[in-house]
Design an enzyme around this catalytic site. Structure first.
Site, PDB file in Angstrom:
ATOM      1  N   ALA A 171       2.092   1.846  -2.940  1.00  0.00           N
ATOM      2  CA  ALA A 171       2.033   3.602  -2.424  1.00  0.00           C
ATOM      3  C   ALA A 171       1.242   3.352  -0.862  1.00  0.00           C
ATOM      4  O   ALA A 171       0.691   2.033  -0.608  1.00  0.00           O
ATOM      5  CB  ALA A 171       0.896   4.476  -3.238  1.00  0.00           C
TER       6      ALA A 171
ATOM      7  N   GLY B 114       2.197   0.596  -6.894  1.00  0.00           N
ATOM      8  CA  GLY B 114       3.597   1.431  -6.963  1.00  0.00           C
ATOM      9  C   GLY B 114       4.669   0.561  -6.854  1.00  0.00           C
ATOM     10  O   GLY B 114       5.862   0.927  -7.333  1.00  0.00           O
TER      11      GLY B 114
ATOM     12  N   GLU C 152       5.244  -0.729 -10.199  1.00  0.00           N
ATOM     13  CA  GLU C 152       5.665   0.316 -10.971  1.00  0.00           C
ATOM     14  C   GLU C 152       7.213   0.800 -10.947  1.00  0.00           C
ATOM     15  O   GLU C 152       7.708   1.008 -11.835  1.00  0.00           O
ATOM     16  CB  GLU C 152       4.612   1.611 -10.855  1.00  0.00           C
ATOM     17  CG  GLU C 152       3.331   0.994 -11.106  1.00  0.00           C
ATOM     18  CD  GLU C 152       2.131   2.143 -10.815  1.00  0.00           C
ATOM     19  OE1 GLU C 152       1.996   2.122  -9.665  1.00  0.00           O
ATOM     20  OE2 GLU C 152       1.628   2.878 -11.818  1.00  0.00           O
TER      21      GLU C 152
ATOM     22  N   GLU D 197      -4.475  -1.903  -7.943  1.00  0.00           N
ATOM     23  CA  GLU D 197      -5.038  -0.352  -7.599  1.00  0.00           C
ATOM     24  C   GLU D 197      -6.655  -0.423  -7.898  1.00  0.00           C
ATOM     25  O   GLU D 197      -7.360   0.286  -7.121  1.00  0.00           O
ATOM     26  CB  GLU D 197      -4.422   0.470  -8.450  1.00  0.00           C
ATOM     27  CG  GLU D 197      -3.134   1.111  -8.067  1.00  0.00           C
ATOM     28  CD  GLU D 197      -1.758   0.281  -8.521  1.00  0.00           C
ATOM     29  OE1 GLU D 197      -2.186  -0.933  -9.040  1.00  0.00           O
ATOM     30  OE2 GLU D 197      -0.570   0.729  -8.771  1.00  0.00           O
TER      31      GLU D 197
HETATM   32  C1  LIG Z   1       0.276   7.312  -7.783  1.00  0.00           C
HETATM   33  C2  LIG Z   1      -0.388   5.846  -7.176  1.00  0.00           C
HETATM   34  C3  LIG Z   1       0.573   4.985  -7.265  1.00  0.00           C
HETATM   35  C4  LIG Z   1       0.313   3.715  -6.923  1.00  0.00           C
HETATM   36  C5  LIG Z   1      -0.863   3.201  -5.983  1.00  0.00           C
HETATM   37  C6  LIG Z   1      -0.575   2.057  -5.243  1.00  0.00           C
HETATM   38  O1  LIG Z   1       0.396   1.556  -5.127  1.00  0.00           O
HETATM   39  S1  LIG Z   1      -2.185   1.894  -4.302  1.00  0.00           S
HETATM   40  C7  LIG Z   1      -1.359   0.486  -3.195  1.00  0.00           C
HETATM   41  C8  LIG Z   1      -1.361  -0.783  -4.316  1.00  0.00           C
HETATM   42  N1  LIG Z   1      -1.028  -1.907  -3.255  1.00  0.00           N
HETATM   43  C9  LIG Z   1      -1.959  -2.521  -2.664  1.00  0.00           C
HETATM   44  O2  LIG Z   1      -3.054  -2.892  -3.112  1.00  0.00           O
HETATM   45  C10 LIG Z   1      -1.275  -3.722  -1.896  1.00  0.00           C
HETATM   46  C11 LIG Z   1      -2.024  -3.838  -0.537  1.00  0.00           C
HETATM   47  N2  LIG Z   1      -1.421  -4.719   0.198  1.00  0.00           N
HETATM   48  C12 LIG Z   1      -1.605  -6.232   0.299  1.00  0.00           C
HETATM   49  O3  LIG Z   1      -2.297  -6.526  -0.882  1.00  0.00           O
HETATM   50  C13 LIG Z   1      -0.990  -6.969   1.393  1.00  0.00           C
HETATM   51  O4  LIG Z   1      -1.000  -6.150   2.473  1.00  0.00           O
HETATM   52  C14 LIG Z   1       0.068  -7.552   1.094  1.00  0.00           C
HETATM   53  C15 LIG Z   1       1.218  -6.514   0.741  1.00  0.00           C
HETATM   54  C16 LIG Z   1       0.050  -8.735  -0.073  1.00  0.00           C
HETATM   55  C17 LIG Z   1       0.453  -8.448   2.401  1.00  0.00           C
HETATM   56  O5  LIG Z   1      -0.295  -9.194   2.830  1.00  0.00           O
HETATM   57  P1  LIG Z   1      -0.293  -9.835   4.288  1.00  0.00           P
HETATM   58  O6  LIG Z   1      -1.512 -10.772   4.476  1.00  0.00           O
HETATM   59  O7  LIG Z   1       1.174 -10.338   4.524  1.00  0.00           O
HETATM   60  O8  LIG Z   1      -0.323  -8.636   5.203  1.00  0.00           O
HETATM   61  P2  LIG Z   1      -1.288  -7.476   5.547  1.00  0.00           P
HETATM   62  O9  LIG Z   1      -2.489  -7.436   4.382  1.00  0.00           O
HETATM   63  O10 LIG Z   1      -2.223  -8.001   6.771  1.00  0.00           O
HETATM   64  O11 LIG Z   1      -0.753  -6.215   5.656  1.00  0.00           O
HETATM   65  C18 LIG Z   1       0.054  -6.068   6.747  1.00  0.00           C
HETATM   66  C19 LIG Z   1      -0.211  -4.450   7.181  1.00  0.00           C
HETATM   67  O12 LIG Z   1       0.251  -3.664   6.262  1.00  0.00           O
HETATM   68  C20 LIG Z   1      -0.743  -2.804   5.838  1.00  0.00           C
HETATM   69  N3  LIG Z   1      -0.585  -2.602   4.430  1.00  0.00           N
HETATM   70  C21 LIG Z   1      -0.406  -3.348   3.463  1.00  0.00           C
HETATM   71  N4  LIG Z   1      -0.396  -2.877   2.441  1.00  0.00           N
HETATM   72  C22 LIG Z   1      -0.229  -1.527   2.675  1.00  0.00           C
HETATM   73  C23 LIG Z   1      -0.057  -0.084   1.791  1.00  0.00           C
HETATM   74  N5  LIG Z   1       0.043  -0.486   0.435  1.00  0.00           N
HETATM   75  N6  LIG Z   1      -0.172   0.874   2.442  1.00  0.00           N
HETATM   76  C24 LIG Z   1      -0.325   1.150   3.635  1.00  0.00           C
HETATM   77  N7  LIG Z   1      -0.540   0.045   4.669  1.00  0.00           N
HETATM   78  C25 LIG Z   1      -0.355  -1.321   4.146  1.00  0.00           C
HETATM   79  C26 LIG Z   1      -1.986  -3.429   6.170  1.00  0.00           C
HETATM   80  O13 LIG Z   1      -3.012  -2.598   6.359  1.00  0.00           O
HETATM   81  C27 LIG Z   1      -1.611  -3.979   7.546  1.00  0.00           C
HETATM   82  O14 LIG Z   1      -1.545  -3.269   8.439  1.00  0.00           O
HETATM   83  P3  LIG Z   1      -2.281  -3.664   9.943  1.00  0.00           P
HETATM   84  O15 LIG Z   1      -2.170  -2.485  10.736  1.00  0.00           O
HETATM   85  O16 LIG Z   1      -1.505  -4.832  10.559  1.00  0.00           O
HETATM   86  O17 LIG Z   1      -3.570  -4.130   9.677  1.00  0.00           O
END
Ligand SMILES: CC/C=C\CC(=O)SCCNC(=O)CCNC(=O)[C@H](O)C(C)(C)COP(=O)(O)OP(=O)(O)OC[C@H]1O[C@@H](n2cnc3c(N)ncnc32)[C@H](O)[C@@H]1OP(=O)(O)O
Length: 725
Positions: free
Chosen positions: A67, A106, A109, A129
């Site tokens: 998400a 998500g 999921e 999450e």
């Molecule tokens: C009803 C609810 C259902 C579901 C709930 C969810 O899904 S909650 C979200 C669960 N997902 C996560 O927790 C994953 C979060 N992201 C990560 O762990 C890492 O970003 C990832 C995907 C492993 C990639 O890592 P990497 O080191 O390659 O990049 P980085 O972390 O620096 O991320 C790059 C930029 O993307 C932004 N970002 C990452 N994930 C999300 C997200 N889920 N939503 C919004 N934005 C996201 C992150 O902030 C970075 O942004 P920047 O502006 O460059 O700092």
């Protein structure tokens, strides 16, 4: 055929396959527009009579990061995830998830709603999450236990850990792992199963396999989670949701999942943990007071590094460097120490490699007693004993031996980086790298720049930290930098509380209930009371004669507690001597027990100084220890030592055990209310006028006067405030 307008692209491939590609770089997060795109494209694929099967994948080799976390604090619009995923599962054509990169939250999921999952061998999957203060509420808590069983689902959902594709295959989360292009494999596969019954592929219809020791399992996990989460509510809710999967039909379980999520979603803990997520990423976008910034400062390439001094810290740093793939020259002048270090480093590398199922990187390290061996390295990390004269001597040797341009880093927790730099011919090449013990394990790295450190030196140290898997925070040079500087008022208040009537047990219990893994006294016993004693001696705070009388509690014009010094004089250095603020079965033992000697000692001490003990509650402990620490955080912001509150919060969460579900000290201050923090500091300052740390910082006053803006707006106020100082 192709539709490129939406954030989910639709293409027909191999004649009969509807390929839906999520397009929301960098991680294809499921924003409202992406969800709308998926709903529309799935409908289109299912209604197209030519299409026999559907594949869902993500753009740029990345399936989906879950998400869109940025949407959480907003009025969420667009189609919700649950009906979207249910509709995919209910489809009458096979839908295959082609997982490359990450399938998280998500994203996973969504994949669990598909009928088949094919992963690239380098993919990583998980339901993180819980780390955001939430639970997997798009059916994750209900589908995963039905697919992989309750114990594995509980483990993944309560820890939020990621698994590799191979592990996911073993657990049964994916059906196939490939080294080839996962999308091509999925397209071919989807055609091979087209027309087959999908009845057995809809996970929501599975019966959840029940373990025989059902009650004991849940009780055990709940106990473990409550112990390790220390007040965090999300892990507990995760267990409750999985229990619902095991005991209720799918629709009822989903109701429970949604109900639990509703409580978490609006909680302060979720806000704190999501703030931490973005703060962790924000600190990578560092800037220095000179205006130099991360985007404009190019790091130097580092292929070969050296570590000087192979004590505990040097050994950990050597391991961390070797694990990044760098060649490392490890230097220790004492032969015995060198041999011991070699053995210890090899052991750490072998154990680490075994845990990750890889080959240890022993051959990347060469050991030497001769400092000349580092002549060709690109970067040196000095980790000798914490003594300015010794470090100065080493830095002078380094400047003479190293090739021009070699970056010189000092691992110090408190010494003046600028002073050290001034002893070298090229101060622009010098930065501090403050590692935390054990250096190969702890995630935090403070990169300390002096006024003369070049932006390139900072950029190089920050990049090296990232390569080592650290969360690196660039901070200015001052006594204790950020983390240890804020610790001083915290420790000081803890000592004063003992003088006024508290016990170490009471103070520690209050802090541990707040969420710290260890209270301040148990922590001091673990790290060794003699460390602080040595520093206080160097600062001429320790009086040789601790005779009775009030003067013993005043130093350099301020209130001072000699309690720690008195314990050290008795040889009570903490765990290593078997006695400290607590007693231990034997030296080195870790189980702290109350010590009647210490209690009598406190009684005598108070009597000697005419201190009348009073009853102290947890609230006072928290307010005095934490608000004094936070107040110093505001001073650090005012002084420009940290660029923003996120830097401080990341340092405390990753290096000092501050509970993540409370966001870090500065975020916590905002949650409590800046006006309240100010009011309590004023209250305690009136009660203790001889304690400068309790004098509220003018930046805090200014923020309160400005209506206590939200934390993301503090930087504007700080800038204005600094320009007027
Ligand atoms: C009803 C609810 C259902 C579901 C709930 C969810 O899904 S909650 C979200 C669960 N997902 C996560 O927790 C994953 C979060 N992201 C990560 O762990 C890492 O970003 C990832 C995907 C492993 C990639 O890592 P990497 O080191 O390659 O990049 P980085 O972390 O620096 O991320 C790059 C930029 O993307 C932004 N970002 C990452 N994930 C999300 C997200 N889920 N939503 C919004 N934005 C996201 C992150 O902030 C970075 O942004 P920047 O502006 O460059 O700092």
């Amino acid at each position: 055929m192709c539709d490129k307008g939406s954030m989910a692209q639709y293409t027909r491939v191999s004649g009969f396959v509807g390929l839906i590609t999520l397009q929301n770089p960098p991680v294809n997060a499921l924003s409202a527009a992406v969800r709308q795109g998926i709903v529309d494209m799935v409908e289109r694929a299912l209604s197209d009579p030519i299409v026999k099967s559907v594949v869902i994948c993500g753009q740029n080799g990345n399936f989906c990061g879950g998400a869109d976390i940025k949407e959480f604090g907003t009025n969420m619009s667009g189609p919700p995830l649950v009906p979207m995923i249910d509709a995919i599962e209910a489809a009458n054509k096979p839908v295959v998830a082609a997982i490359e990169g990450s399938a998280l939250g998500g994203g996973l999921e969504l994949a669990l709603g598909c009928h088949y999952r094919i992963a690239h061998s380098k993919a990583r999957l998980g339901l993180p999450e819980v780390t955001l203060g939430l639970l997997p509420a798009a059916g994750g808590t209900q589908r995963l236990p039905r697919l992989v069983g309750v114990p594995a689902a509980l483990n993944l959902i309560t820890t939020g850990r990621h698994v590799t594709a191979a592990q996911a295959l073993q657990l049964g989360i994916v059906d196939q792992v490939t080294d080839h292009n996962a999308v091509d494999v999925a397209v071919t596969f989807s055609l091979s199963v087209a027309g087959q019954s999908l009845d057995a592929r809809r996970i929501s219809t599975y019966l959840c396999p029940l373990p025989s020791d059902f009650d004991a399992l849940f009780e055990g996990v709940m106990q473990k989670v409550r112990q390790s989460a220390r007040g965090a509510i999300a892990p507990v809710a995760c267990v409750q949701a999985v229990r619902a999967a095991a005991t209720l039909p799918y629709t009822k379980g989903m109701e429970r999942e949604q109900e639990l999520m509703a409580t978490l979603f609006t909680s302060g803990q979720a806000r704190a943990q999501q703030y931490c997520f973005f703060a962790q990423r924000a600190v990578g976008r560092w800037r220095m007071p000179s205006g130099a910034r991360w985007e404009t400062s190019k790091p130097r390439p580092v292929h070969k590094a050296a570590v000087i001094g192979l004590g505990t810290m040097g050994r950990g740093i050597t391991v961390a460097l070797a694990q990044t793939g760098l060649s490392v020259v490890a230097v220790e002048t004492q032969e015995k120490q060198l041999m011991e270090a070699k053995q210890a480093v090899s052991g750490m590398l072998e154990r680490g490699a075994k845990r990750h199922g890889v080959v240890p990187t022993l051959d990347r390290i060469s050991y030497s007693q001769n400092i000349q061996a580092i002549a060709e390295v690109d970067l040196v990390i000095e980790a000798v004993f914490e003594d300015m004269a010794l470090k100065t001597e080493v830095f002078q040797q380094l400047s003479a031996v190293c090739k021009p341009g070699t970056l010189l880093c000092t691992n110090t927790s408190a010494l003046d980086v600028d002073k050290l730099a001034s002893e070298t011919p090229n101060p622009e090449l010098v930065v501090g790298m403050h590692f935390f013990a054990p250096a190969h394990v702890m995630k935090l790295l403070e990169v300390v720049y002096g006024p003369r450190s070049s932006p390139q030196a900072v950029a190089t140290a920050m990049q090296l930290g990232k390569k080592m898997g650290k969360v690196s925070v660039a901070v200015g040079n001052c006594r204790g930098f950020v983390g240890n500087r804020m610790l001083m008022p915290y420790l000081q208040q803890a000592f004063f509380l003992l003088e006024e009537g508290a016990t170490p047990e009471l103070v520690d219990q209050a802090l541990e209930e707040f969420g710290f893994p260890m209270g301040v006294f148990r922590m001091s016993d673990l790290s060794g009371l003699d460390i602080g004693w040595r520093v206080r001696k160097r600062d001429e705070l320790v009086e040789p004669d601790m005779a009775s009388g009030k003067s013993a509690r005043i130093r350099q014009g301020s209130r001072y507690s000699p309690l720690g010094d008195l314990l050290c004089e008795q040889g009570r250095f903490g765990q290593k001597t078997g006695r400290g603020w607590y007693q231990y079965d034997k030296p080195g033992s870790r189980v702290a027990r109350s010590d009647p000697w210490l209690h009598s000692f406190l009684v005598e001490y108070r009597a000697r100084h005419g201190l009348v003990p009073r009853s102290i509650d947890h609230q006072e402990v928290l307010e005095r220890c934490l608000y004094a620490l936070i107040n110093e955080g505001f001073r650090i912001l005012e002084d420009g030592i940290a660029a923003g509150p996120e830097d401080i919060d990341v340092i405390y969460v990753f290096g000092y055990g501050w509970p993540r579900h409370r966001g870090g000290p500065m975020f916590y201050a905002g949650m409590v209310g800046l006006a309240k923090v100010l009011e309590r500091l004023e209250h305690y300052q009136q009660a203790h006028p001889d304690v400068p740390y309790l004098q509220p910082c003018s930046l805090l006053r200014r923020l309160v006067a400005g209506g206590s803006p939200p934390i993301h707006r503090w930087r504007e106020v700080i800038k204005k405030h600094q320009s007027q100082l």
